[in-house]
Design a protein around this motif. Structure first.
Motif, PDB file in Angstrom:
ATOM      1  N   VAL A 128       0.859  -1.183   0.000  1.00  0.00           N
ATOM      2  CA  VAL A 128       0.000   0.000   0.000  1.00  0.00           C
ATOM      3  C   VAL A 128       0.895   1.234   0.000  1.00  0.00           C
ATOM      4  O   VAL A 128       2.045   1.186   0.458  1.00  0.00           O
ATOM      5  CB  VAL A 128      -0.923   0.006   1.243  1.00  0.00           C
ATOM      6  CG1 VAL A 128      -1.851  -1.189   1.230  1.00  0.00           C
ATOM      7  CG2 VAL A 128      -0.124   0.008   2.521  1.00  0.00           C
ATOM      8  N   PRO A 129       0.406   2.351  -0.496  1.00  0.00           N
ATOM      9  CA  PRO A 129       1.205   3.585  -0.436  1.00  0.00           C
ATOM     10  C   PRO A 129       1.485   3.964   1.019  1.00  0.00           C
ATOM     11  O   PRO A 129       0.710   3.679   1.927  1.00  0.00           O
ATOM     12  CB  PRO A 129       0.300   4.614  -1.125  1.00  0.00           C
ATOM     13  CG  PRO A 129      -0.612   3.799  -1.985  1.00  0.00           C
ATOM     14  CD  PRO A 129      -0.843   2.529  -1.274  1.00  0.00           C
ATOM     15  N   ILE A 130       2.597   4.642   1.201  1.00  0.00           N
ATOM     16  CA  ILE A 130       3.000   5.020   2.565  1.00  0.00           C
ATOM     17  C   ILE A 130       1.948   5.927   3.187  1.00  0.00           C
ATOM     18  O   ILE A 130       1.625   5.802   4.378  1.00  0.00           O
ATOM     19  CB  ILE A 130       4.378   5.718   2.536  1.00  0.00           C
ATOM     20  CG1 ILE A 130       5.459   4.713   2.118  1.00  0.00           C
ATOM     21  CG2 ILE A 130       4.720   6.310   3.900  1.00  0.00           C
ATOM     22  CD1 ILE A 130       6.851   5.302   2.023  1.00  0.00           C
ATOM     23  N   GLU A 131       1.354   6.841   2.404  1.00  0.00           N
ATOM     24  CA  GLU A 131       0.392   7.791   2.967  1.00  0.00           C
ATOM     25  C   GLU A 131      -0.841   7.072   3.509  1.00  0.00           C
ATOM     26  O   GLU A 131      -1.481   7.573   4.444  1.00  0.00           O
ATOM     27  CB  GLU A 131      -0.041   8.808   1.886  1.00  0.00           C
ATOM     28  CG  GLU A 131       1.108   9.663   1.334  1.00  0.00           C
ATOM     29  CD  GLU A 131       1.928   8.903   0.308  1.00  0.00           C
ATOM     30  OE1 GLU A 131       3.106   9.234   0.116  1.00  0.00           O
ATOM     31  OE2 GLU A 131       1.373   7.952  -0.270  1.00  0.00           O
ATOM     32  N   GLU A 132      -1.202   5.916   2.952  1.00  0.00           N
ATOM     33  CA  GLU A 132      -2.392   5.207   3.398  1.00  0.00           C
ATOM     34  C   GLU A 132      -2.120   4.226   4.535  1.00  0.00           C
ATOM     35  O   GLU A 132      -3.036   3.640   5.083  1.00  0.00           O
ATOM     36  CB  GLU A 132      -3.002   4.441   2.210  1.00  0.00           C
ATOM     37  CG  GLU A 132      -3.433   5.343   1.086  1.00  0.00           C
ATOM     38  CD  GLU A 132      -3.964   4.537  -0.104  1.00  0.00           C
ATOM     39  OE1 GLU A 132      -4.209   5.134  -1.159  1.00  0.00           O
ATOM     40  OE2 GLU A 132      -4.140   3.319   0.034  1.00  0.00           O
ATOM     41  N   PHE A 133      -0.848   4.028   4.864  1.00  0.00           N
ATOM     42  CA  PHE A 133      -0.488   3.062   5.916  1.00  0.00           C
ATOM     43  C   PHE A 133      -0.651   3.727   7.289  1.00  0.00           C
ATOM     44  O   PHE A 133      -0.226   4.874   7.480  1.00  0.00           O
ATOM     45  CB  PHE A 133       0.945   2.590   5.710  1.00  0.00           C
ATOM     46  CG  PHE A 133       1.323   1.439   6.573  1.00  0.00           C
ATOM     47  CD1 PHE A 133       2.282   1.557   7.557  1.00  0.00           C
ATOM     48  CD2 PHE A 133       0.700   0.208   6.401  1.00  0.00           C
ATOM     49  CE1 PHE A 133       2.626   0.480   8.330  1.00  0.00           C
ATOM     50  CE2 PHE A 133       1.039  -0.865   7.181  1.00  0.00           C
ATOM     51  CZ  PHE A 133       2.008  -0.719   8.149  1.00  0.00           C
ATOM     52  N   PRO A 134      -1.271   3.052   8.271  1.00  0.00           N
ATOM     53  CA  PRO A 134      -1.518   3.677   9.585  1.00  0.00           C
ATOM     54  C   PRO A 134      -0.234   4.139  10.281  1.00  0.00           C
ATOM     55  O   PRO A 134      -0.268   5.049  11.099  1.00  0.00           O
ATOM     56  CB  PRO A 134      -2.206   2.557  10.372  1.00  0.00           C
ATOM     57  CG  PRO A 134      -2.819   1.682   9.338  1.00  0.00           C
ATOM     58  CD  PRO A 134      -1.915   1.731   8.178  1.00  0.00           C
ATOM     59  N   ASP A 135       0.910   3.526   9.957  1.00  0.00           N
ATOM     60  CA  ASP A 135       2.175   3.868  10.624  1.00  0.00           C
ATOM     61  C   ASP A 135       3.000   4.848   9.786  1.00  0.00           C
ATOM     62  O   ASP A 135       4.228   4.893   9.893  1.00  0.00           O
ATOM     63  CB  ASP A 135       2.970   2.603  10.880  1.00  0.00           C
ATOM     64  CG  ASP A 135       3.783   2.704  12.156  1.00  0.00           C
ATOM     65  OD1 ASP A 135       4.758   1.932  12.285  1.00  0.00           O
ATOM     66  OD2 ASP A 135       3.476   3.538  13.024  1.00  0.00           O
ATOM     67  N   ALA A 136       2.328   5.633   8.946  1.00  0.00           N
ATOM     68  CA  ALA A 136       3.043   6.520   8.025  1.00  0.00           C
ATOM     69  C   ALA A 136       3.865   7.567   8.770  1.00  0.00           C
ATOM     70  O   ALA A 136       4.997   7.890   8.385  1.00  0.00           O
ATOM     71  CB  ALA A 136       2.036   7.210   7.089  1.00  0.00           C
ATOM     72  N   ALA A 137       3.326   8.117   9.858  1.00  0.00           N
ATOM     73  CA  ALA A 137       4.066   9.143  10.608  1.00  0.00           C
ATOM     74  C   ALA A 137       5.358   8.576  11.169  1.00  0.00           C
ATOM     75  O   ALA A 137       6.416   9.224  11.133  1.00  0.00           O
ATOM     76  CB  ALA A 137       3.182   9.710  11.729  1.00  0.00           C
TER      77      ALA A 137
END
Length: 740
Positions: A128-137
């Motif tokens: 999945v794209p990084i922006e959509e991943f819950p751990d993106a921050a």
């Protein structure tokens, strides 16, 4: 008897006893508390070091494994070398790497891979794209920090809808900014593992990360019900700082303040106890002097009697109690010795009488038999009885698992259970261990109408008790009911004969002699099957397995005794010896190498299945050896022809081991073995070598596109050609052409 002196002595010492005992208890508990404190300090130091070592080992091993996979695992390298997320196979390989890490390290909760080439995160089998991943921050912060480290006590969730888990996280960079490998260790699971090292009710363990935060605060929020004490609930006894993670481990007692308060009064209690003990000593001396005269009179009397029996015996005034003790011990030892010798002789005589009675080595008259039975306190042989033989199943394993003393004890237990079962049924049994493996017994049978039923209940109950209380089984052979000594000896032979059919009928059962089926030993059918088996083995035909199974089916259907089965096996070996004597020497050597070590092992089998398994192992090995010799003679001349075919048709995309196997009619496994033995390398390595050398030649001598060259040398997939070329040459095809 006048007990006035006894009461006076008792009342004289009781007050001192109570006082001194009370004080000693107080001292004991005080010393015990102080000792506990010292031991607690040592225990906490050890606990802290163990917790630190456990943390370091657990985290370091995970870190090392991840780093090693980053550097050496081709699946992981392949995933990060692929641009975009369309390569499904690369994702499958990455899932395999992640699953292997999770299986090897149960502390790991989750792993996800960050690839900066296409800004994707691979987690839970999909990208999945990084922006959509819950751990993106967290990924963004980790990329900015550009460090490789453990991050302690944070909340992580793989999906936006699920509840966050408390984890500690390992961040490892891949390549030169290619991506990250993020490993999340489940913090509650780690805490459970550490809490198994101590009792939280009395001891606390706190772990602080580099920023000073308590890891357990996060773990408690993650759902663990166990209470982890705070540092202010007890005294900190030990503290260690990990050289690997930099985390600090603190341990101590929850009730440390109470212990310190109780120990303040230690010196006062000690002085008071010493004073009371001194008073007690004075009192004991006084009472002892006053009450010594009656004791002295008793000692004098004993000395006088002992001296009369043993001239020269005496005692010194300082050691009168030793004199009393020595005299009494001598008398007791002599009595015990006489009793033991009598009992031992009686046991041996009873066992010898049992053998004479069953084996017929001595003829007994009616009066002699009655006298001997009365002497050993046995029931009279007046009515009906039978002989039973109890054999320990798998006796070789029994001897391996138990020491000699344990074997003797277990045999005694077997005999005791049999006697208990007989008493439970209202009858008697006389059992003796005449041989190592077998317990022989004479069973008294009640009147005719209840005898058979009682016998069946007794034996069934005996088997049930043995299976319930012991870790091994027994098989029982029982003869017919006898009414005289001659019939008793015949019953013994019948019981032994019934046990011979244990090989076919099975273990852990009762085999009455009357229920042993008649053997149908058809020698002609056995010879026919043996002949077919030997011929099939000689010709290396797979049908030998069918004949082998048929032979043992015939043995089972014929219900042969153990001796008859061994005769059949010996007949089989004789046929093999005769057939292999006509074959070349190398075949004879293979036969000897397989069956020479097998023959001694054939003495220890108990059931037909055991014998079949032993023979199958040898026959299977011999069949493989025979097949190898046949194939070696038949196909060794083909290997040069096959190699020439590969050199001429290397560009055939369909060329494979199975393709050559079908073309030249050779087993694929054996063809692979021929390549390795005769050519010195595997088929795949030989084919790739020819294709890459031809590709290098075309890149040097022609201007053809690399895609076209890959198809010309036999690769329909350019990625496969690129990977194979890079593995052989060390660089990609395009880089190789530029360099040349």
């Amino acid at each position: 008897m006048n007990n006035s002196w006894f009461r006076r002595l008792l009342l004289s010492y009781l007050p001192v006893f109570f006082i001194v005992t009370t004080i000693l208890f107080i001292i004991f508990f005080q010393v015990f508390n102080e000792q506990n404190r010292r031991e607690a300090l040592k225990a906490n130091e050890f606990l802290a070091s163990q917790v630190t070592q456990y943390l370091d080992n657990s985290l370091r091993s995970i870190d090392f494994k991840v780093l090693r996979d980053i550097l050496t695992n081709p699946n992981l390298k392949n995933y990060y070398s692929v641009t975009g997320s369309k390569d499904v196979y690369a994702g499958i390989q990455a899932v395999q790497v992640i699953d292997e890490l999770k299986i090897e390290y149960p502390l790991i909760d989750s792993i996800y891979l960050v690839r900066y080439n296409d800004d994707t995160v691979f987690s839970n089998g999909k990208a999945v794209p990084i922006e959509e991943f819950p751990d993106a921050a967290f990924i963004k912060d980790s990329r900015a920090a550009a460090t490789q480290k453990w991050v302690g006590a944070r909340s992580f969730k793989a999906f936006p809808t699920e509840e966050g888990k408390q984890v500690i996280t390992l961040i490892r960079g891949v390549g030169n900014g290619t991506g990250l490998v993020v490993v999340n260790v489940d913090l509650p699971t780690l805490q459970k593992s550490i809490m198994q090292m101590y009792d939280p009710e009395f001891t606390f363990v706190n772990i602080f990360n580099r920023s000073g935060g308590n890891l357990w605060d996060g773990a408690m929020q993650g759902g663990i019900t166990a209470v982890s004490p705070k540092t202010d609930s007890g005294e900190v006894f030990s503290e260690f700082t990990s050289s690997y993670s930099g985390w600090k481990v603190q341990t101590g007692l929850n009730n440390g303040k109470i212990v310190k308060f109780a120990l303040k009064f230690y010196n006062i209690w000690f002085v008071f106890a010493v004073a009371v003990v001194l008073i007690g000593v004075v009192w004991v001396i006084y009472v002892t002097r006053r009450n010594y005269k009656p004791i002295q009179q008793i000692v004098t009397l004993i000395e006088t009697v002992a001296s009369q029996k043993q001239p020269g015996a005496g005692y010194t005034k300082d050691n009168e109690f030793r004199f009393i003790q020595t005299t009494l011990e001598r008398m007791i030892d002599q009595t015990k010795q006489y009793q033991e010798e009598h009992e031992e002789n009686l046991i041996l005589q009873k066992k010898y009488f049992f053998q004479e009675l069953l084996e017929g080595t001595r003829d007994f008259t009616g009066n002699e038999l009655t006298a001997e039975m009365s002497r050993f306190k046995l029931p009279q042989l007046e009515d009906r009885w039978a002989v039973m033989v109890v054999e320990i199943d798998q006796y070789s394993r029994f001897m391996e698992e138990y020491h000699n003393q344990d074997q003797s004890l277990l045999k005694f237990v077997l005999s005791s259970i049999l006697q208990e079962s007989a008493r439970h049924e209202g009858t008697e049994v006389w059992a003796e261990w005449i041989s190592d493996q077998r317990l022989y017994a004479i069973l008294w049978i009640p009147e005719m109408e209840k005898g058979e039923e009682t016998e069946q209940r007794l034996l069934s109950g005996y088997l049930d008790r043995v299976g319930q209380y012991l870790n091994f089984t027994v098989t029982i052979g029982i003869g017919r009911v006898a009414v005289d000594v001659r019939g008793l000896r015949a019953s013994l032979k019948e019981a032994v004969h019934a046990l011979e059919y244990k090989a076919v009928l099975g273990m852990n059962r009762i085999i009455p002699c009357g229920e042993v089926p008649n053997s149908t030993n058809d020698v002609y059918e056995f010879l026919k099957t043996i002949s077919l088996l030997v011929q099939a083995m000689r010709l290396s035909e797979d049908v030998w397995e069918k004949h082998f199974d048929r032979l043992f089916e015939q043995i089972h259907e014929s219900v042969l005794s153990r001796q008859e089965i061994m005769n059949t096996v010996q007949l089989l070996f004789q046929h093999y010896n005769r057939e292999f004597a006509e074959l070349p020497r190398e075949y004879q050597e293979r036969w000897a190498s397989v069956f020479t070590p097998l023959l001694p092992r054939l003495e220890g089998w108990e059931t037909l299945d055991d014998l079949r398994a032993l023979c199958w192992e040898g026959f299977r090995e011999l069949a493989d050896e025979m097949q190898t010799l046949h194939c070696s003679r038949k196909h060794r001349s083909h290997i040069l022809e096959i190699r020439k075919y590969i050199e001429q048709n290397y560009n055939n995309p369909e060329l494979s081991l199975n393709y050559l196997s079908d073309l030249f009619d050779i087993n694929p496994k054996y063809l692979s073995k021929l390549f390795k033995d005769e050519i010195g390398e595997k088929f795949v390595d030989l084919l790739i070598s020819h294709r890459i050398e031809k590709a290098k030649q075309l890149m040097l001598e022609t201007d053809k596109a690399i895609q076209e060259i890959s198809e010309e040398v036999g690769y329909t997939n350019y990625n496969s050609f690129n990977r194979a070329f890079k593995n052989v040459v060390g660089v990609a095809p395009s880089d190789y052409r530029k360099a040349m």
